[in-house]
Design a protein around this motif. Structure first.
Motif, PDB file in Angstrom:
ATOM      1  N   TRP A   1       3.215   1.921  -6.040  1.00  0.00           N
ATOM      2  CA  TRP A   1       1.930   1.675  -6.587  1.00  0.00           C
ATOM      3  C   TRP A   1       0.901   2.880  -6.673  1.00  0.00           C
ATOM      4  CZ3 TRP A   1      -0.723   2.914  -2.300  1.00  0.00           C
ATOM      5  CH2 TRP A   1      -0.275   2.371  -1.026  1.00  0.00           C
TER       6      TRP A   1
ATOM      7  N   HIS B   1       5.317  -0.931 -13.034  1.00  0.00           N
ATOM      8  CA  HIS B   1       6.233  -1.721 -11.822  1.00  0.00           C
ATOM      9  C   HIS B   1       7.381  -1.247 -11.889  1.00  0.00           C
ATOM     10  CE1 HIS B   1       7.200  -5.394  -9.773  1.00  0.00           C
ATOM     11  NE2 HIS B   1       8.145  -5.586 -10.681  1.00  0.00           N
TER      12      HIS B   1
ATOM     13  N   PRO C   1       0.375  -4.378  -6.443  1.00  0.00           N
ATOM     14  CA  PRO C   1       1.791  -4.823  -6.603  1.00  0.00           C
ATOM     15  C   PRO C   1       1.786  -6.035  -7.296  1.00  0.00           C
ATOM     16  CG  PRO C   1       1.438  -4.067  -4.357  1.00  0.00           C
ATOM     17  CD  PRO C   1       0.084  -3.901  -5.090  1.00  0.00           C
TER      18      PRO C   1
ATOM     19  N   PHE D   1      -1.106  -1.176   0.872  1.00  0.00           N
ATOM     20  CA  PHE D   1      -1.635  -1.100  -0.268  1.00  0.00           C
ATOM     21  C   PHE D   1      -3.293  -1.736  -0.125  1.00  0.00           C
ATOM     22  CE2 PHE D   1      -3.415  -2.909  -4.232  1.00  0.00           C
ATOM     23  CZ  PHE D   1      -3.302  -1.842  -4.903  1.00  0.00           C
TER      24      PHE D   1
END
Lengths: 84, 730
Positions: free
Chosen positions: B81, B76, B146, B8
């Motif tokens: 993501w 979530h 996240p 990410f």
């Protein structure tokens, strides 16, 4: 030859080969007509040069003969065929 | 989240780099509440470190409106993501927003969501300008950090309470599923596709043979032990999941479905596998809507956003309490854009008229998918009304609670002397399913599954990179008792057999000028197998240290052979340019030519000096006769000359090759009549009276005549006034 000297070498890439455990087994493979058709020549007593692009057919034929060949690497270009 | 956070970070850095400077500055200021001037690099670093700062993220989240908090929670729970914008819009609607787009853009402005674009070279100036493209594009996404999702869940957002109807009488609770149904079917599918890759028709769907094979396969179509509904699963359902998870890929070049080398998605613990499968829900949704697999009946299961909303709503109910499907329908009908009523209708009116499509979807999703996935428990009351609640594992998998520790039964395989393995399901876990799939063949699925060890299955396992010892270790670790000697022996025999023949599909061979050079290279650590005194085989060319070598030439055997042979004027002597020659050339030449020693007088002095670079072969009647006996035809040799020399077969070779097949040559005395010019010869050849007395024309002014025909020809010539004189030598 000194340790710093570069060694002249010719590189052969993407070569298709069968390596048998011993010469007798290599001869046995050559005596199989459909396999022999895919073999271009015998490089050593236990090493057979295969026609490019014929790996799948060779593996299939070996399996049909009851062998379980270890296949190392994959061929990226199996389209070209040597006809001799 | 399934993807590691390190992935990410790099995606976020790329995404921020595509923001225009003014936008980036504004987003960073909103997130950090810091107006100091920052370079782009400092911006990236500060944003990355902000997501490690939990109090900061908590402060920002607590300032959000309830529907924004609910949206972050829903994202979530989706366990991913990277989100396509249309799906985020659906989730924003479920979160209770009346203006979903504004809600999403405000989160982007605040630095709690980010946008990713691949095509915008100018950079994103304003989020509003990015939206129209993102709605059509499959390379533009909304990114959820996240950490933001995790913290949003901790603050317990409200999605609106679900009504809690009481059941009639006692509830009949069904045993919790083991969550292995989908992993097991995927393992079977991986095997079946690997053994025989199915082909795809030009306009979609599998070829008839493959379709029939899958359709009739009991392992891909049979009911599972945890089936509570006639959910339309079957092989298409599992195929879609296989493709969504990357277990199976469509090879568009060959129009065939190929499997990944390993069943990677299965080689983890149960919670990780279930989370991964759940996170692929959107890929499944897009595949179900894709026509080329023709999985039409499966669309009943989606939209995925409704599933995420439903399970998040269930998580708001106390862990021990049950919730009826009717109450869940009433909750969802007021929130999801697919079923949400017109604005004139109140929520109560909407809840009282649940569309049948919603009831059908809810039942299929919860009982046909979430229950066998072990995300929920299910029960029925006396009035046959269904009730559900989240399992502890389900809460953990959805990121809504801690993961429970599951009981482990490592010894779960009964390996029998007949090479059949019984796998007791309560001890199975995805990782073991994945390992067994590599070297055993699934025979049946049920409370106790059966597998079979065969030479082929073990061979295929070895082909995936397993060793004999690893196979043995898996069986020994999980067997309820010692492995039968027959099984151990069979595994050894089969594994040994594989070592007898090795096929190199793309080996690299090094050809040295001399045996000493090869030995010197080995002494320097060349990782190679010696084949001959000058040839060595390297399995991985990447392992070669080229600093030790000077490349004289390189030949690629995937390409057409090089023209590296020249033909002498005699037509039968061939000179090979060794720098351009390949290994095939020598074997080819040996079939129809003989090598000429370097000392031979046939080799010129110049070529002798160039001995290292050239090698000479000669075609002889013997070598060509041998070639014919070995099955080489004139056509094959002709092809060889064209490929290797670039020219036709020399006449001398044709003579040696085909001479035996020609008509017998005739030897006879003939007289030559010479004319003073070609016109006279033309006239004699054309005039019928003279033409019958001439055998053939030898040249422009020469004609062949038989001794017996000479008097008649002379008379004829005299009759037209042509005189002749005889050659005294004749």
């Amino acid at each position: 030859m000194g340790s710093g000297t570069r060694i002249s070498v010719k590189v052969h890439r993407r070569v298709n080969l069968i390596v048998a455990e011993d010469a007798v087994l290599a001869q046995e493979l050559l005596s199989r007509r459909r396999l022999a058709d895919q073999v271009l020549g015998r490089l050593t007593d236990r090493m057979l040069l295969i026609r490019p692009g014929r790996i799948a057919a060779v593996v299939e034929e070996l399996q049909a003969m009851g062998h379980a060949p270890r296949v190392v690497g994959t061929s990226h270009n199996e389209t070209f065929d040597h006809s001799l | 989240m399934t993807k590691p956070d390190s992935d990410f970070s790099s995606v976020l850095a790329d995404a921020l780099a595509r923001y225009a400077p003014t936008l980036r500055k504004r987003v960073v200021e909103n997130l950090l509440r810091d107006r100091s001037k920052l370079t782009p690099k400092q911006c990236l670093d500060r944003v990355a470190s902000a997501f490690e700062n939990v109090p900061l993220i908590d402060r920002r989240i607590r300032q959000l409106a309830p529907e924004a908090l609910a949206l972050l929670t829903l994202l979530h729970v989706g366990r991913r993501w990277r989100w396509p914008l249309p799906h985020v819009l659906e989730l924003a609607c479920i979160a209770g927003s009346n203006n979903s787009l504004d809600l999403i853009l405000s989160l982007c402005e605040g630095g709690l969501l980010f946008v990713e674009t691949k095509n915008d070279q100018q950079g994103i100036e304003r989020f509003e300008n990015w939206v129209p493209k993102a709605l059509r594009s499959d390379t533009d996404f909304v990114l959820l950090p996240p950490r933001v999702g995790e913290r949003a869940v901790g603050i317990s957002p409200s999605l609106g309470r679900v009504a809690e109807s009481e059941p009639e009488g006692n509830l009949q609770v069904f045993p919790e599923a083991d969550g292995l149904e989908l992993p097991l079917r995927l393992a079977v599918l991986w095997q079946k596709t690997r053994f025989d890759p199915p082909r795809i028709k030009m306009y979609g769907g599998l070829f008839k043979k493959d379709h029939q094979r899958f359709e009739e396969d009991p392992l891909l179509n049979g009911p599972g032990p945890a089936d509570l509904t006639d959910f339309p699963s079957g092989w298409k359902w599992y195929l879609v999941w296989g493709m969504a998870t990357g277990l199976i890929k469509y090879d568009a070049d060959d129009s065939v479905l190929q499997v990944a080398r390993l069943p990677e998605v299965l080689l983890h613990d149960l919670a990780t596998v279930l989370e991964k499968l759940w996170s692929c829900g959107y890929e499944v949704e897009s595949l179900v809507n894709d026509s080329y697999l023709n999985p039409a009946p499966l669309e009943l299961l989606w939209p995925m956003s409704a599933g995420i909303g439903l399970l998040t709503a269930l998580a708001q109910i106390e862990a021990e309490k049950w919730c009826s499907l009717d109450d869940l329908s009433a909750w969802l009908v007021c929130r999801h854009p697919r079923w949400k009523p017109k604005q004139t209708e109140s929520d109560d009116e909407a809840a009282s008229s649940i569309p049948s499509s919603l009831s059908d979807w809810l039942r299929a999703f919860l009982l046909g998918f979430a229950f066998p996935m072990r995300l929920i428990e299910a029960a029925q009351d006396a009035g046959q009304m269904w009730f559900v609640r989240l399992t502890a594992l389900g809460r953990g998998v959805l990121g809504l609670g801690p993961l429970p520790s599951l009981p482990q039964y490592p010894q779960t395989l009964l390996v029998q002397p007949n090479l059949e393995i019984i796998a007791y399901r309560q001890g199975l876990r995805p990782e073991l399913i994945g390992q067994l799939s590599r070297f055993c063949e699934w025979k049946s699925l049920g409370a106790a599954c059966t597998l079979q060890l065969t030479p082929e299955s073990v061979y295929r396992g070895l082909e995936t990179g397993l060793t004999h010892d690893e196979i043995l270790r898996v069986l020994q670790q999980h067997a309820v008792r010692e492995l039968p000697a027959a099984v151990v022996q069979a595994l050894k025999t089969w594994a040994d057999k594989r070592e007898r023949v090795t096929v190199y599909a793309a080996a690299t061979l090094l050809e040295f000028a001399s045996a000493d050079d090869l030995q010197a290279a080995l002494a320097r650590g060349l990782p190679a197998v010696v084949l001959t005194d000058r040839l060595a085989l390297v399995e991985r060319e990447d392992d070669l240290d080229y600093r030790h070598f000077r490349l004289m030439a390189t030949r690629d055997y995937g390409l057409p052979p090089d023209q590296c042979v020249s033909v002498s004027d005699d037509g039968v002597t061939l000179s090979v340019d060794m720098a351009r020659a390949d290994l095939l050339l020598e074997t080819e030449l040996q079939r129809f030519a003989e090598p000429v020693p370097a000392t031979s007088s046939l080799i010129s002095e110049t070529r002798r000096r160039d001995e290292h670079n050239r090698r000479v072969y000669r075609l002889t009647p013997d070598s060509l006769r041998k070639a014919r006996e070995e099955g080489l035809t004139a056509q094959m040799i002709d092809d060889w000359f064209r490929r290797r020399t670039g020219g036709e077969t020399p006449a001398a070779v044709k003579l040696l090759l085909n001479g035996h097949a020609e008509s017998p040559l005739r030897v006879c005395p003939l007289l030559v009549l010479q004319t003073p010019n070609p016109q006279v010869a033309d006239g004699l050849m054309q005039w019928p009276e003279s033409r019958r007395l001439i055998q053939e024309r030898l040249g422009p002014k020469s004609l062949a005549v038989e001794q017996a025909d000479l008097p008649a020809l002379l008379d004829l010539l005299r009759s037209v006034g042509i005189t002749t004189e005889a050659d005294t030598g004749g």
